[in-house]
Write a protein that holds these residues in place. Structure first.
Motif: not given
Length: 336
Positions: A88-94
């Motif tokens: 989720g953090r990677d998706l939000l960062q993307g």
């Protein structure tokens, strides 16, 4: 955060299938508690983690589980939740990076657009400056100087006539007439001395001369008031038309300084044939009327007939400018 389902404490007699003595002894040996104390321990463990979802419908179904297996199960759940958190953090960062890239792209587009607009404005200003410089001309020519001198001399001639010095007034009128003839001849013979500003300056000086003379002659009772009114009204009408033409022909920006800048020529006036004839008739009438007290022919019938002729030609000249207004002036446009 996933909800934790708290362990249920089931009260059953040992004789009905509860924890056998060996299992109870083992749990008591591992945890140091037994019975209800064991369930309370599991409840505290679930509440402390907060990320474990374990459901015991019946403690008898999991009687063979030990604390080590429970801990492994809890750690697996925690690891799975941690992995989802990282995803989720990677998706939000993307998403954030994508929005930032779009913002930077829009910013660069706006900056380039502003720079291009500023460049176009600068180019337009340069073109306007060049256009204004090209439209300017030299007004310090001999015909224009003669015209300006005649305009300056006109009020003084009127003052001399009002003072009763008709001989001096006649002499000055002859000088003004000579300057009127010379400026036109010089402009036609020598093109370098011709100017578009002269097409406005010459008739303006003539109007000033005529106005000063007819008003002073009317004051001295050497010309009828009705003829003075006709001549003055016609001249005021043409002067007002000249100001309107100047405003219409002046390209933007229409500032006060540019409007009265004589070197910035925007239109050229072409007098009509009737207007030229009327100018000659008016000069003759003024000269003959001024000479009446000098050569003693005041109230002569021929003089009265000349007054009526002057009135008719003055009205006809004014009407000719109205009827042929498309051919009497020409707006000077930029050369392409």
């Amino acid at each position: 955060m996933l909800p934790a389902i708290v362990f249920r404490q089931v009260h059953r007699p040992l004789s009905a299938g509860g924890l056998h003595h060996g299992a109870a002894t083992t749990l008591k040996h591992v945890l140091g508690v037994g019975g209800s104390s064991f369930v309370n321990c599991l409840n505290r463990y679930a509440a402390a983690t907060g990320f474990i979802r374990i459901s015991f419908l019946d403690i008898n179904q999991h009687r063979n589980w030990d604390v080590a297996r429970l801990r492994l199960y809890a750690d697996a759940k925690k690891k799975s939740l941690h992995l989802r958190t990282l995803q989720g953090r990677d998706l939000l960062q993307g998403v954030i990076d994508k929005q930032r890239a779009e913002f930077i792209e829009r910013k660069n587009f706006l900056v380039d657009d502003i720079r291009e607009a500023r460049y176009k404005v600068q180019e337009r200003v340069r073109e306007k400056i060049v256009e204004i410089r090209e439209e300017r001309e030299n007004i310090m020519t001999i015909p224009n100087m003669l015209t300006i001198s005649r305009a300056i001399l006109s009020p003084y001639i009127g003052y001399v006539i009002v003072q009763g010095n008709y001989t001096l007034g006649m002499s000055l009128l002859v000088v003004a007439g000579i300057t009127d003839l010379l400026d036109g001849q010089i402009a036609r013979r020598w093109p370098s001395q011709a100017s578009k500003a002269g097409s406005f300056l010459d008739p303006m000086a003539d109007k000033l001369l005529m106005g000063s003379l007819v008003i002073s002659l009317c004051y001295s009772e050497l010309m009828p008031m009705w003829l003075t009114g006709v001549v003055v009204f016609r001249d005021l009408f043409l002067i007002a038309a000249g100001f309107v033409i100047r405003y219409i022909s002046l390209p933007p920006p229409k500032t006060f300084s540019r409007y009265f800048d004589a070197t910035h020529v925007t239109a050229q006036l072409e007098p009509t044939l009737i207007s030229k004839i009327n100018t000659g008739v008016q000069l003759a009438t003024i000269g003959i009327s001024l000479g009446a007290p000098i050569w003693n022919y005041i109230d002569h019938p021929a003089l009265h007939g000349l007054w009526y002729l002057t009135g008719v030609t003055t009205i006809a000249a004014a009407l000719s400018y109205v009827i042929n207004r498309r051919n009497t002036f020409k707006i000077i446009k930029k050369k392409t």
